[in-house]
Every structure is written in C-alpha cells, then in structure tokens.
Design a protein around this motif. Structure first.
Motif, short mmCIF file in Angstrom:
data_model
loop_
_atom_site.label_atom_id
_atom_site.label_comp_id
_atom_site.label_asym_id
_atom_site.label_seq_id
_atom_site.Cartn_x
_atom_site.Cartn_y
_atom_site.Cartn_z
N GLY A 164 59.52 44.83 23.48
CA GLY A 164 58.38 43.99 22.68
C GLY A 164 58.48 42.80 23.09
N PHE A 165 59.81 42.22 22.99
CA PHE A 165 60.16 40.77 23.50
C PHE A 165 59.77 40.59 24.86
N ILE A 166 60.12 41.48 25.83
CA ILE A 166 59.71 41.40 27.25
C ILE A 166 58.42 41.09 27.35
N GLU A 167 57.30 41.74 26.76
CA GLU A 167 56.11 41.77 26.80
C GLU A 167 55.47 40.38 26.37
N GLN A 168 56.16 40.22 25.18
CA GLN A 168 55.49 38.94 24.64
C GLN A 168 56.12 37.69 25.21
N TYR A 169 57.22 37.57 25.61
CA TYR A 169 57.83 36.33 26.05
C TYR A 169 58.23 36.17 27.55
N TYR A 170 58.18 37.12 28.11
CA TYR A 170 58.81 37.14 29.63
C TYR A 170 57.94 36.37 30.70
N HIS A 171 56.64 36.45 30.28
CA HIS A 171 55.73 35.84 31.08
C HIS A 171 55.82 34.34 31.17
N SER A 172 56.23 33.85 29.99
CA SER A 172 56.41 32.30 29.78
C SER A 172 57.41 31.77 30.73
N ARG A 173 58.08 32.59 31.48
CA ARG A 173 59.44 31.96 32.07
C ARG A 173 58.79 30.71 33.05
N THR A 174 57.49 30.88 33.64
CA THR A 174 56.96 30.04 34.56
C THR A 174 56.23 28.73 33.83
N ASP A 175 56.51 28.71 32.46
CA ASP A 175 55.74 27.65 31.54
C ASP A 175 56.44 26.34 31.75
N ASP A 176 56.19 25.29 31.66
CA ASP A 176 56.84 23.80 31.62
C ASP A 176 58.11 23.91 30.59
N ASN A 177 57.99 24.35 29.37
CA ASN A 177 58.91 24.47 28.46
C ASN A 177 60.05 25.28 28.85
N HIS A 178 59.85 26.29 29.55
CA HIS A 178 60.92 27.27 29.74
C HIS A 178 61.30 27.53 31.44
N ARG A 179 60.61 26.55 32.31
CA ARG A 179 60.97 26.59 33.73
C ARG A 179 62.36 26.26 34.07
N ASP A 180 62.82 25.16 33.47
CA ASP A 180 64.27 24.87 33.73
C ASP A 180 65.27 25.74 33.29
N THR A 181 64.84 26.54 32.20
CA THR A 181 65.87 27.62 31.72
C THR A 181 65.87 28.81 32.44
N TYR A 182 64.68 29.10 32.88
CA TYR A 182 64.80 30.27 33.90
C TYR A 182 65.38 29.98 35.26
N ARG A 183 65.07 28.94 35.93
CA ARG A 183 65.49 28.49 37.07
C ARG A 183 67.15 28.54 37.04
N GLN A 184 67.67 27.90 36.03
CA GLN A 184 69.23 27.89 35.93
C GLN A 184 69.98 29.25 35.87
N ILE A 185 68.97 30.18 34.98
CA ILE A 185 69.43 31.53 35.00
C ILE A 185 69.33 32.36 36.46
N HIS A 186 68.30 32.11 37.01
CA HIS A 186 68.08 32.68 38.34
C HIS A 186 69.22 32.02 39.24
N ILE A 187 69.45 30.95 39.27
CA ILE A 187 70.69 30.43 40.15
C ILE A 187 71.88 30.84 39.78
N ASP A 188 72.09 31.08 38.62
CA ASP A 188 73.55 31.58 38.11
C ASP A 188 73.68 33.12 38.33
N ILE A 189 72.72 33.99 38.29
CA ILE A 189 72.88 35.37 38.49
C ILE A 189 73.78 35.70 39.58
N PRO A 190 73.13 35.25 40.87
CA PRO A 190 74.15 35.76 42.19
C PRO A 190 75.26 35.31 41.77
N ARG A 191 75.85 34.28 41.27
CA ARG A 191 77.08 33.94 41.02
C ARG A 191 78.14 34.85 40.22
N THR A 192 77.43 35.78 39.43
CA THR A 192 78.14 36.57 38.52
C THR A 192 78.81 37.68 39.18
N ASN A 193 80.19 37.81 39.25
CA ASN A 193 80.97 38.77 40.24
C ASN A 193 80.54 39.07 41.30
#
Length: 499
Positions: A241-270
C-alpha cells in the motif's frame, strides 16, 4: 608530486568506493625524495573522497572488458582489462608491470618474436632488438595471465553467503541436530518463549529456522503462533500500500535527490556478488529504501542504510532456495514469493533502524557518540594500541565511523555478518550497545599488525583493509565471545556507552 599522489591513491580503476588504489611504482631516486604523510592533514591533502564519483561513471561502474587479440583493434581502442594486481609470493619473481598505454602487439605466427611499434612514423612496425624483446616477452606473459583471469573477480568459496549449514556442507553433527530440534520445538509451541529463543540464538541459528527466528526476534512477528499468518498478511499488504501511495513521487522535486542517491548507491551494494547485480533485485532495494526514507523524514536516506537490507533479503530468500543464493536468479521465483521477501525485508530493516535511528539523523550524533565511546573503551582495554594511535595522529573517527555506520558489514564477508546478526538479535540492544564491544574486540584482534605499522598512512590503510575474507563461523564466534567478556569486564563503563 603531490598531484600524482592525489590521483593515484584511491583505486578508481575498479570503481569500488572505499578501496585504495595501488601505489604507482617509482624509481629509487624518487623514492628517496618522497615523504610519507605524518599527520592526518598531510594525508587528507593527498587523497580524494572515495564516494566522489562522477555521474557518468555510475552506469559503467562495474564493467570490465577483455582485450581483443586483433592488433588493429588494440591499436585503435585498447581493451586490456584493468584488474587488481595480486601480490606475488616472496619466493617468486614479481610479474613485470605493463605500460599504462597498451602498445600494439603482433600475433603473426611466422615471426619468432613480438613486434613493437618503433614510433609514430606511419605506424610502421619493426623488429625489436634483443633487449627490448626480452621486456616485451615478459609483457606478453603478463598480458596472457591477465587475459586468463575472469572479467569479474569471482568471490572465493570461503566467502560465499551461505554458512556451514548450507547445502553441500558436511552432514550435521549430533549436537547441531539437537540444537535444530530444540529450535523447532520452541517455534512450534502455541506461544514461543522469546527469552528462551534468544538464549539458543546467541551462539548461532541453524539455517533451516533462521528466517522465522529473525522475524520473531526483530519484533516483526508475534510470539503467538495462531496470529502469525494474519500479521504477515496484514503487514505485507500494508507495505505494498505504501508502494502504491508513495513510490510514484520519486520523481517529484522534493524526493528526486533522495531517489537519485539511492539509485547511485544500489549497484555499490556487494558489487562482487551476482545476486545483487540483477536489475530485479536492485529495483526491490530501491523501493525498500525509498519508502523507508520518505516515512522517516527526520533522517531520510543516508549512505550505509543500503547495506542493512542485504542480510534480511538473503535470509528470507534462503527460505525458498536450497542451493547457495549467491548466484540465484530472483526472477525464477513466483511473483507472490518475491513480494513477500521484499515486504519482510522492509519491515525487519525498519525494526532494526528504529533502535539506531540517531545514527542517521542530521550530523549522525549516534555515530559520533559511539566512536568517542570506542576510543575511551580501547584506552582502558589496551593502552599500547591507544597510545600508538595518538603517536601517529590516527583519529578513531577516520576508521570507526564506517564500523558504526555499516555495522562492520564492509569489514566482514556477508555470511559472517549474518552469523553476527544472529547474536545481535538475541542480545539486548545488540545493534547499538553490544556492537560497541564487538568493534573493540575486532580492533584489539589486530593489535600485533597495528603496532607494527610505524606511520599514519600505513596504519590507516591497514584499518581500512583488514584481511577477513577467509573468516567463517569459528572466527565470528571467537570475536563475539571476546566482546561478551569485555562487556562484563567493563560493566562500570560511563552511561554514554549505552546510547
């Protein structure tokens, strides 16, 4: 000279953050003139931030290409893989180092030696003289050895994620079977005795019952057996339910930087474990981390939290996989199973972070306090090590920040982390208070190596690259036993140790 040191210190060729780059070979004349950094300030001026990677590097961070055998191709675009140079044994001669720019090599079988390019005159290839040919033959041997290595470094068998109870391991001993039966008995009771479960979990949890035990010890599942299925269904539906409610907001201005940093860090995980390089798995991690970040605005996403998902994900995946999960193809599981693993990983990680959230709020005060507590604790446990750090101006924050931020996950193989977390979840305040004593025991274990380093740079390199790749359950058990001893020897420690 300072510029060269700054460029060559970190291992940027492998694109693995936090790793040190091989120091370039210099002549004996330059060696006598060079001076090792004696203080942190000198060291800082000659280094770069390992996380400071350009955006353009992210897409090709972990790609390595083998060189082509065609001389025309190698002349235009050299393809020699940039692999880590392993230290040669002392009783053998070191391999010659290839030049930085790969010269075209002839592969003509009619010629009895290698041809090298004599100069820029029309790209003309001439026969090398005997002295040059010896060097080129050595270079050819090195190139052939490099080409025989795998493109992606293979994680050794001893460093796989599975523990000693995984498939393919020796049959369980009588003692191990007795322990497993005791776990099953506790878990099958109408109301599981959590205190008794913690006592048995402290010395390690059998692989077969680890997923359900972790869910119980983390507080994700209730002790009452009849309520577990209902709670699991409700919490999994709540997460999506959280995914349906919030995940689309990853491209919004107030969440864009957070998602971008996560997207950069994930390939560095193990990065050396194939499981975590699958796009499907990386998407799962992105959703988990993004939802957690926007539901915890006081801290948001901080680098290092991405590592904390992996043990839960591997443990819950192993519930459905008989073989080693290291190279398991996630897409082969049914969609419902994939969703359950994702939701359970999210909730258990959230429970863990609830106890250490001050580690990730602004300025990370929890980590600052724990590093200072570690310094005071080590000064009481081993004064020689503490004075050695003071003498060479090594600050605990320079190496222990990562130990607290990532819970030693960058220092230990993943299978050792899973075993460590068995005890952390069984121990009261395991991820916060007990982890401090584990870090102290971990540091003192290397006291001989630490005291043998007689300059700032060597000390810091050692502390950031401790050789634990071959560790197993036995080494982790000894580390935990020493941490337990320290905890009760220094029970009169100041109250801020327990924050």
């Amino acid at each position: 000279m300072a510029t060269d040191n700054r460029i060559h210190f970190w291992r940027r060729n492998q694109k693995v953050p936090g790793r040190l780059k091989d120091t370039p070979k210099v002549s004996s004349v330059n060696t006598t003139k060079s001076k090792k950094p004696a203080t942190f300030h000198e060291f800082a001026r000659s280094t770069n931030d390992a996380w400071d990677l350009d955006d353009e590097e992210d897409d090709c961070m972990f790609s390595l290409k083998q060189s082509s055998s065609s001389p025309d191709q190698s002349r235009s675009t050299p393809q020699t893989p940039r692999l880590k140079l392993f230290k040669a044994p002392e009783d053998t001669e070191p391999l010659p180092r290839l030049p930085d720019r790969q010269e075209p090599i002839s592969t003509n079988p009619d010629e009895d030696g290698l041809d090298v390019e004599s100069g820029p005159a029309n790209g003309r290839v001439v026969k090398s003289c005997s002295d040059v040919q010896l060097n080129v033959n050595a270079a050819r041997n090195t190139l052939q050895k490099q080409q025989s290595l795998p493109v992606r470094p293979i994680v050794p068998l001893v460093a796989r994620i599975s523990d000693q109870n995984a498939s393919g391991a020796p049959p369980m001993t009588v003692r191990e079977k007795t322990r497993l039966d005791k776990f099953k008995q506790l878990l099958a009771s109408p109301n599981t005795d959590l205190e008794e479960l913690r006592k048995h979990s402290w010395s390690g949890i059998p692989r077969e019952v680890r997923p359900i035990t972790w869910r119980l010890l983390s507080g994700y599942l209730p002790a009452n057996r009849e309520r577990r299925d209902l709670v699991l269904q409700r919490k999994r539906e709540e997460y999506f339910g959280f995914i349906e409610q919030y995940y689309h907001s990853r491209t919004d201005d107030n969440h864009r930087d957070t998602y971008r940093q996560i997207h950069i860090d994930i390939p560095r995980t193990n990065p050396l474990i194939p499981l975590f390089q699958q796009p499907l798995v990386q998407e799962v991690f992105e959703r988990i981390l993004f939802i957690w970040a926007i539901r915890h605005p006081a801290s948001g996403y901080v680098q290092g939290i991405n590592d904390l998902v992996t043990p839960f994900f591997v443990v819950f995946l192993s519930e459905f996989v008989e073989e080693d999960v290291e190279s398991f193809e996630m897409a082969s599981l049914p969609l419902d199973t994939q969703r359950n693993i994702e939701a359970d990983s999210f909730w258990c990680m959230s429970k863990l972070l609830d106890g250490i959230q001050d580690n990730y709020t602004f300025a990370q005060p929890g980590i600052q306090i724990k590093v200072k507590a570690l310094e005071e604790l080590v000064s009481r446990i081993d004064e020689d090590v503490h004075i050695h750090f003071l003498k060479y101006e090594v600050e605990y924050l320079q190496f222990a920040f990562r130990w607290m931020n990532n819970l030693l996950m960058r220092e230990l193989p993943l299978r050792c982390t899973i075993r460590l977390w068995d005890t952390y979840q069984a121990e009261s305040e395991g991820f916060s208070h007990f982890h401090l004593y584990v870090c102290a025991a971990f540091l003192i274990k290397w006291r001989k190596e630490i005291l043998s380093m007689l300059d700032f740079q060597s000390l810091l390199i050692l502390l950031q690259n401790l050789p634990t790749i071959h560790w197993g359950n036995e080494e982790v058990g000894l580390l935990l036993a020493e941490a337990y001893r320290l905890k009760y020897m220094f029970a009169d420690a100041p109250s801020h140790y327990k924050r």
